[in-house]
Design an enzyme around this catalytic site. Structure first.
Site, short mmCIF file in Angstrom:
data_model
loop_
_atom_site.label_atom_id
_atom_site.label_comp_id
_atom_site.label_asym_id
_atom_site.label_seq_id
_atom_site.Cartn_x
_atom_site.Cartn_y
_atom_site.Cartn_z
N ASP A 50 0.84 -1.20 0.00
CA ASP A 50 0.00 0.00 0.00
C ASP A 50 0.87 1.25 0.00
O ASP A 50 1.56 1.52 0.97
CB ASP A 50 -0.90 -0.02 1.25
N HIS A 84 16.12 13.13 -18.55
CA HIS A 84 15.41 11.85 -18.38
C HIS A 84 13.89 11.99 -18.35
O HIS A 84 13.19 11.01 -18.08
CB HIS A 84 15.90 11.14 -17.12
N HIS A 110 22.23 -17.75 3.99
CA HIS A 110 21.22 -17.48 2.96
C HIS A 110 21.03 -18.59 1.93
O HIS A 110 20.15 -18.52 1.09
CB HIS A 110 21.53 -16.15 2.26
N CYS A 168 24.89 -7.25 7.83
CA CYS A 168 25.12 -8.70 7.90
C CYS A 168 26.53 -8.99 8.40
O CYS A 168 26.72 -9.81 9.29
CB CYS A 168 24.86 -9.36 6.55
C1 HEC Z 1 22.75 16.07 -19.67
C2 HEC Z 1 21.87 14.91 -19.65
C3 HEC Z 1 21.76 14.12 -18.36
C4 HEC Z 1 21.49 14.57 -17.09
C5 HEC Z 1 21.32 15.99 -16.63
C6 HEC Z 1 21.40 13.39 -16.26
N1 HEC Z 1 21.61 12.28 -17.00
FE1 HEC Z 1 21.40 10.35 -16.36
N2 HEC Z 1 22.03 9.67 -18.17
C7 HEC Z 1 22.34 10.47 -19.23
C8 HEC Z 1 22.89 9.62 -20.28
C9 HEC Z 1 23.40 10.10 -21.63
C10 HEC Z 1 22.86 8.30 -19.80
C11 HEC Z 1 23.36 7.03 -20.49
C12 HEC Z 1 22.23 6.40 -21.21
C13 HEC Z 1 22.71 5.18 -21.93
O1 HEC Z 1 23.79 4.67 -21.63
O2 HEC Z 1 21.96 4.72 -22.80
C14 HEC Z 1 22.28 8.37 -18.46
C15 HEC Z 1 22.00 7.26 -17.69
C16 HEC Z 1 21.32 7.31 -16.49
C17 HEC Z 1 20.81 6.18 -15.78
C18 HEC Z 1 20.88 4.73 -16.24
C19 HEC Z 1 19.67 4.42 -17.07
C20 HEC Z 1 20.03 3.95 -18.43
O3 HEC Z 1 19.17 4.13 -19.33
O4 HEC Z 1 21.11 3.38 -18.62
C21 HEC Z 1 20.22 6.64 -14.65
C22 HEC Z 1 19.54 5.81 -13.58
C23 HEC Z 1 20.39 8.07 -14.64
N3 HEC Z 1 21.05 8.44 -15.77
C24 HEC Z 1 19.96 8.89 -13.64
C25 HEC Z 1 20.20 10.26 -13.60
C26 HEC Z 1 19.95 11.09 -12.45
C27 HEC Z 1 19.36 10.60 -11.13
C28 HEC Z 1 20.31 12.36 -12.79
C29 HEC Z 1 20.33 13.56 -11.90
C30 HEC Z 1 21.21 13.46 -10.72
C31 HEC Z 1 20.76 12.32 -14.18
N4 HEC Z 1 20.71 11.03 -14.61
C32 HEC Z 1 21.14 13.42 -14.92
C33 HEC Z 1 22.16 11.82 -19.33
C34 HEC Z 1 21.85 12.67 -18.29
C1 HEC Z 2 24.61 -15.16 10.55
C2 HEC Z 2 23.67 -15.21 9.44
C3 HEC Z 2 23.90 -14.26 8.29
C4 HEC Z 2 25.00 -14.21 7.47
C5 HEC Z 2 26.30 -15.01 7.55
C6 HEC Z 2 24.68 -13.23 6.46
N1 HEC Z 2 23.43 -12.72 6.65
FE1 HEC Z 2 22.37 -11.59 5.35
N2 HEC Z 2 20.80 -11.56 6.61
C7 HEC Z 2 20.73 -12.22 7.82
C8 HEC Z 2 19.44 -11.97 8.45
C9 HEC Z 2 18.99 -12.50 9.81
C10 HEC Z 2 18.72 -11.15 7.56
C11 HEC Z 2 17.29 -10.63 7.73
C12 HEC Z 2 16.32 -11.75 7.47
C13 HEC Z 2 16.48 -12.31 6.07
O1 HEC Z 2 16.01 -11.69 5.10
O2 HEC Z 2 17.16 -13.34 5.92
C14 HEC Z 2 19.60 -10.93 6.41
C15 HEC Z 2 19.24 -10.20 5.30
C16 HEC Z 2 20.01 -10.05 4.16
C17 HEC Z 2 19.59 -9.36 2.96
C18 HEC Z 2 18.25 -8.65 2.74
C19 HEC Z 2 17.17 -9.57 2.24
C20 HEC Z 2 15.89 -8.84 1.99
O3 HEC Z 2 14.95 -9.45 1.45
O4 HEC Z 2 15.78 -7.67 2.32
C21 HEC Z 2 20.62 -9.45 2.07
C22 HEC Z 2 20.69 -8.87 0.67
C23 HEC Z 2 21.69 -10.18 2.72
N3 HEC Z 2 21.28 -10.54 3.98
C24 HEC Z 2 22.90 -10.46 2.14
C25 HEC Z 2 23.96 -11.07 2.82
C26 HEC Z 2 25.30 -11.21 2.26
C27 HEC Z 2 25.74 -10.76 0.89
C28 HEC Z 2 26.04 -11.85 3.22
C29 HEC Z 2 27.53 -12.13 3.20
C30 HEC Z 2 28.36 -10.96 3.22
C31 HEC Z 2 25.17 -12.14 4.33
N4 HEC Z 2 23.92 -11.63 4.06
C32 HEC Z 2 25.53 -12.86 5.44
C33 HEC Z 2 21.70 -13.05 8.36
C34 HEC Z 2 22.93 -13.32 7.77
#
Ligand code: HEC
Ligand code: HEC
Length: 252
Positions: free
Chosen positions: A38, A70, A172, A213
């Site tokens: 929601d 964008h 995991h 984690c």
């Molecule tokens: C002057 C133009 C310009 C502005 C301002 C700009 N971007 Fe971009 N952005 C680009 C271009 C060009 C790409 C590369 C698109 C591609 O690789 O096809 C890109 C790629 C991205 C992507 C990846 C999406 C994709 O299609 O690959 C994201 C997310 C994004 N921009 C977010 C932002 C955000 C958030 C801001 C503001 C902080 C921002 N951009 C400002 C031109 C701009």
């Molecule tokens: C000791 C156990 C433990 C280990 C080891 C661990 N985690 Fe977790 N992790 C958790 C618990 C507990 C949560 C929260 C409940 C869940 O989503 O599993 C969590 C949540 C997460 C989430 C979020 C999942 C979601 O749906 O939001 C990610 C991503 C994640 N762990 C990645 C990692 C990665 C990458 C590593 C290794 C660097 C790691 N964890 C190691 C216990 C662990």
């Protein structure tokens, strides 16, 4: 002996199926699911709104806002392109996460100082653009240039860290579905990030969740934006291939 065999057989049969990704959503209770679904009660929507403001904001003496390239309300952002992140982009130095892409645009296209990884404005913009792709299926490239990077990410996922000598996969993959300190372990999927965390009362990026984690199993975390975290992000996003983007998901 027979009993032992039966136990072994039971364990083998109940091992989680590797192939099927399951969203963390499936592990939630009904009231949290309803909250996520929601948009008026989903607390993550505040960050989407904040991201929308930043996206349309034209700052003093600047020529562009994000929306001037964008589109109004991100109309020219292609949800399918968002669903492919992290991507390989040779011009931008290789592996690029969505947050890094936003930061490149911030720096290069808006001519602003780049932000530190995990900066709240970056997370808000990342949440906004990923929310635009809500419902789109995660579709990270796994072949070509990505293959060797994925192998590195997977190796990190299976590496034991810290005092407890644990790896991501222990919780995991091996123990998914089991309870840990009152929480049900999910597959640790990344399709809902950035997501709202009820226990912490804040929006959380994927890399911030990784730090939580690491701390929870008493290991030294990497830094946000580090090569290790980017590789882990790539690997866990690829595990989510086929799952719908839920940003902003709601989790404990
Ligand atoms: C002057 C133009 C310009 C502005 C301002 C700009 N971007 Fe971009 N952005 C680009 C271009 C060009 C790409 C590369 C698109 C591609 O690789 O096809 C890109 C790629 C991205 C992507 C990846 C999406 C994709 O299609 O690959 C994201 C997310 C994004 N921009 C977010 C932002 C955000 C958030 C801001 C503001 C902080 C921002 N951009 C400002 C031109 C701009
Ligand atoms: C000791 C156990 C433990 C280990 C080891 C661990 N985690 Fe977790 N992790 C958790 C618990 C507990 C949560 C929260 C409940 C869940 O989503 O599993 C969590 C949540 C997460 C989430 C979020 C999942 C979601 O749906 O939001 C990610 C991503 C994640 N762990 C990645 C990692 C990665 C990458 C590593 C290794 C660097 C790691 N964890 C190691 C216990 C662990």
């Amino acid at each position: 002996m027979r009993a032992l065999l039966a136990v072994l057989l039971f364990v083998t049969l109940t091992l989680p199926a590797q192939a099927e990704p399951v969203s963390g959503y499936a592990f939630l209770d009904d009231s949290t699911r309803e909250m996520q679904d929601d948009e008026f009660s989903n607390p993550g929507m505040v960050t989407v709104d904040r991201g929308a403001e930043l996206f349309h904001e034209l700052r003093d003496s600047e020529v562009h806002s994000c929306s001037s390239c964008h589109g109004e309300n991100g109309a020219k952002i292609d949800a399918k392109a968002i669903a492919r992140y992290p991507v390989f982009n040779a011009n931008l130095g290789g592996l690029v996460t969505l947050q890094e892409r936003v930061n490149y645009c911030w720096e290069i296209n808006l001519d602003r100082f780049p932000l530190t990884p995990g900066n709240s404005q970056l997370i808000a913009l990342e949440t906004y653009v990923r929310h635009l792709a809500r419902g789109e299926k995660v579709n990270v490239q796994t072949d070509g240039e990505m293959a060797p990077l994925l192998a590195k990410g997977e190796a990190l996922y299976n590496t034991r860290f810290g005092q407890l000598d644990m790896a991501c996969q222990h919780c995991h993959v091996q123990h998914q579905g089991q309870m840990l300190r009152g929480q049900k372990l999910s597959q640790g999927q990344a399709n809902g990030f950035p997501e709202y965390r009820l226990g912490r009362g804040r929006i959380t990026s994927l890399q911030q969740r990784l730090t939580e984690c690491f701390v929870s199993f008493r290991a030294e975390p990497f830094e946000e934006g580090s090569p290790e975290y980017d590789l882990l992000e790539l690997y866990i996003m690829s595990r989510a291939n086929g799952l719908e983007i839920e940003t902003p998901a709601v989790r404990f």
